[in-house]
Design an enzyme around this catalytic site. Structure first.
Site, PDB file in Angstrom:
ATOM      1  N   PHE A 134      29.924  56.395  66.533  1.00 44.52           N
ATOM      2  CA  PHE A 134      29.250  55.378  65.703  1.00 44.52           C
ATOM      3  C   PHE A 134      27.770  55.726  65.619  1.00 44.52           C
ATOM      4  O   PHE A 134      27.120  55.943  66.641  1.00 44.52           O
ATOM      5  CB  PHE A 134      29.407  53.977  66.312  1.00 44.52           C
ATOM      6  CG  PHE A 134      28.758  52.915  65.472  1.00 44.52           C
ATOM      7  CD1 PHE A 134      29.408  52.402  64.359  1.00 44.52           C
ATOM      8  CD2 PHE A 134      27.475  52.457  65.755  1.00 44.52           C
ATOM      9  CE1 PHE A 134      28.805  51.438  63.557  1.00 44.52           C
ATOM     10  CE2 PHE A 134      26.864  51.495  64.959  1.00 44.52           C
ATOM     11  CZ  PHE A 134      27.532  50.981  63.857  1.00 44.52           C
ATOM     12  N   ASP A 215      22.728  61.464  69.776  1.00 41.36           N
ATOM     13  CA  ASP A 215      22.426  60.088  69.405  1.00 41.36           C
ATOM     14  C   ASP A 215      22.349  59.279  70.698  1.00 41.36           C
ATOM     15  O   ASP A 215      23.372  58.861  71.255  1.00 41.36           O
ATOM     16  CB  ASP A 215      23.518  59.552  68.472  1.00 41.36           C
ATOM     17  CG  ASP A 215      23.267  58.096  68.087  1.00 41.36           C
ATOM     18  OD1 ASP A 215      22.416  57.445  68.732  1.00 41.36           O
ATOM     19  OD2 ASP A 215      23.940  57.608  67.162  1.00 41.36           O
ATOM     20  N   LYS A 244      17.498  51.053  70.136  1.00 41.30           N
ATOM     21  CA  LYS A 244      17.865  49.889  70.950  1.00 41.30           C
ATOM     22  C   LYS A 244      16.885  49.504  72.068  1.00 41.30           C
ATOM     23  O   LYS A 244      16.038  48.650  71.875  1.00 41.30           O
ATOM     24  CB  LYS A 244      19.259  50.115  71.515  1.00 41.30           C
ATOM     25  CG  LYS A 244      20.358  49.965  70.450  1.00 41.30           C
ATOM     26  CD  LYS A 244      21.718  49.947  71.097  1.00 41.30           C
ATOM     27  CE  LYS A 244      22.853  49.807  70.096  1.00 41.30           C
ATOM     28  NZ  LYS A 244      22.998  48.460  69.566  1.00 41.30           N
TER      29      LYS A 244
HETATM   30  N1  PLP Z   1      23.789  54.962  67.085  1.00 41.02           N
HETATM   31  C1  PLP Z   1      24.412  54.362  68.109  1.00 41.02           C
HETATM   32  C2  PLP Z   1      24.946  55.205  69.231  1.00 41.02           C
HETATM   33  C3  PLP Z   1      24.552  52.978  68.147  1.00 41.02           C
HETATM   34  O1  PLP Z   1      25.197  52.403  69.176  1.00 41.02           O
HETATM   35  C4  PLP Z   1      24.024  52.215  67.087  1.00 41.02           C
HETATM   36  C5  PLP Z   1      24.177  50.755  67.075  1.00 41.02           C
HETATM   37  O2  PLP Z   1      24.989  50.191  67.753  1.00 41.02           O
HETATM   38  C6  PLP Z   1      23.374  52.878  66.045  1.00 41.02           C
HETATM   39  C7  PLP Z   1      23.268  54.254  66.071  1.00 41.02           C
HETATM   40  C8  PLP Z   1      22.792  52.108  64.889  1.00 41.02           C
HETATM   41  O3  PLP Z   1      21.666  51.427  65.338  1.00 41.02           O
HETATM   42  P1  PLP Z   1      21.051  50.213  64.487  1.00 41.02           P
HETATM   43  O4  PLP Z   1      22.039  49.106  64.557  1.00 41.02           O
HETATM   44  O5  PLP Z   1      19.754  49.918  65.177  1.00 41.02           O
HETATM   45  O6  PLP Z   1      20.861  50.730  63.106  1.00 41.02           O
END
Ligand code: PLP
Length: 381
Positions: A134, A215, A244
């Site tokens: 994700f 990520d 986050k």
């Molecule tokens: N990447 C990862 C691993 C995530 O867990 C999330 C959100 O849960 C995102 C990207 C996307 O982040 P945002 O919701 O701040 O756009």
């Protein structure tokens, strides 16, 4: 809905686009690992705003840094230099071991920056990502998200993205070809069920020719017991996405580019009006400075305590994760456990259909972990 809320607030739910499945719980205050609802009900927060409130609600360090910055300067745009953005970039570079930062406002934006950076740096458009991974809801990040149900309503997405199963080195090698500019991996698939990648898989990804972006939106800023999770994998990526937990709840995202991969972006290639916001950056620098050796030791110790307690619960099939990102695989439906926990005064998360996810603030105490385990036992028994 609480009588304590004004009519304007209580009717406002109808005026929000129904993009989320929200609980009927209005939270109005937080302190440390606890939050309170509009009727004064108290909850132990083991979701941490989905792994965001890294130091606990209203932690004094980012609070003081943000408040001081609010009194000085809120915004000037990226047409000018600001001290908070430059301070944060150099703190993150020190932690990473030499990197330049692009600041934005969310995890998805950090991934968008990574996708563009890889195209510019390599001249290639292909991406290899993970089944179940994700990376966010914007069109580029969604294109690299390996969860068909989230993607399908928005097809056609970016072409050229291939998905491989986590930890399958042969599939990874087979998926990379002359068109691949980027391999995009979460070191622990968070939303996908708290699935850690094996070091050998990440090493294999780093040895391949495309740029490797980790990520660390969910796993970074201390969540797994080191500042970056890659420190536990023996691999330093070319690109790294953070968001986050970085500013303890103020909006921020960052793409870090390792010095070895520098040089692809020139002025005009990318931008964000609010990116590098002084208030968010000031709070983030306070977070980075607070995530020291002692706090990281707490993450590892409290994580071990949580794992041991959760493992002993009836109905738990397996426990996965690192530090304070812990997933309990259960026989039943995770969302009903999340709901039942709320009625016991405990906020937890799901990660997929059958994984209950715990992501409390990194400052959580042994007594709070025990309290959460006691509440969890009442649900599982
Ligand atoms: N990447 C990862 C691993 C995530 O867990 C999330 C959100 O849960 C995102 C990207 C996307 O982040 P945002 O919701 O701040 O756009």
């Amino acid at each position: 809905m609480s009588a304590a809320l004004s009519d304007t607030v209580s009717q406002g739910i109808e005026r929000l686009l129904p993009a989320y499945a929200r609980a009927d719980l209005t939270l109005v205050r937080g302190d440390g690992c606890r939050v309170w609802d509009a009727d004064g009900g108290e909850y132990l927060d083991f979701g941490g705003g989905i792994a965001v409130v890294s130091l606990g609600h209203c932690h004094p360090a980012p609070l003081a840094a943000a408040a001081a910055q609010l009194d000085r300067l809120w915004h000037v745009s990226n047409l000018y230099r600001t001290e908070p953005a430059e301070e944060l970039a150099s703190l993150l570079s020190d932690r990473f071991g030499g990197a330049q930062a692009f600041f934005c406002n969310s995890g998805a934006e950090a991934i968008e920056a990574a996708l563009k950076y890889a195209r510019k740096a390599t001249g290639r458009t292909g991406v290899v990502a993970l089944e179940g991974g994700f990376h966010g809801r914007t069109l580029g990040a969604l294109s690299a998200t390996g969860q068909p149900a989230k993607r399908a309503p928005f097809d056609p997405l970016l072409a050229g993205v291939r998905f491989v199963p986590p930890n399958d080195v042969d599939a990874l090698r087979a998926a990379v070809d002359d068109e691949t500019g980027l391999i995009l991996l979460e070191p622990i698939l968070g939303e996908g069920g708290v699935i850690p990648l094996e070091p050998a898989f990440v090493e294999a990804a780093a040895e391949l020719e495309p740029l490797l972006c980790l990520d660390e939106v969910q796993t970074g800023a201390g969540r797994t017991g080191t500042f970056f999770t890659f420190e536990q994998l023996g691999v330093r990526p070319d690109l790294l996405a953070l968001a986050k937990g970085l500013a303890n709840g103020l909006p921020i995202g960052a793409l870090l580019v390792a010095d070895e991969a520098a040089g692809a972006f020139a002025p005009g290639d990318h931008g964000s009006t609010f990116g590098g916001n002084p208030v968010s950056c000031a709070a983030a620098s306070a977070v980075v400075e607070t995530v020291d050796g002692a706090l990281l030791a707490n993450v590892r110790e409290r994580g071990a305590q949580l794992v041991a307690g959760v493992e002993s619960l009836p109905g738990v099939i397996a426990v996965r994760g690192r530090g304070l990102l812990v997933g309990a695989v259960i026989a039943g439906d995770a969302s009903s456990v999340v709901e039942a926990a709320r009625t016991e005064g405990l906020l937890v998360l799901s990660a997929g259909d059958d994984v209950v996810r715990f992501a409390p603030p990194l400052t959580v105490t042994a007594a709070e972990v025990d309290e959460a385990l006691t509440a969890t036992k009442r649900i599982f028994c």
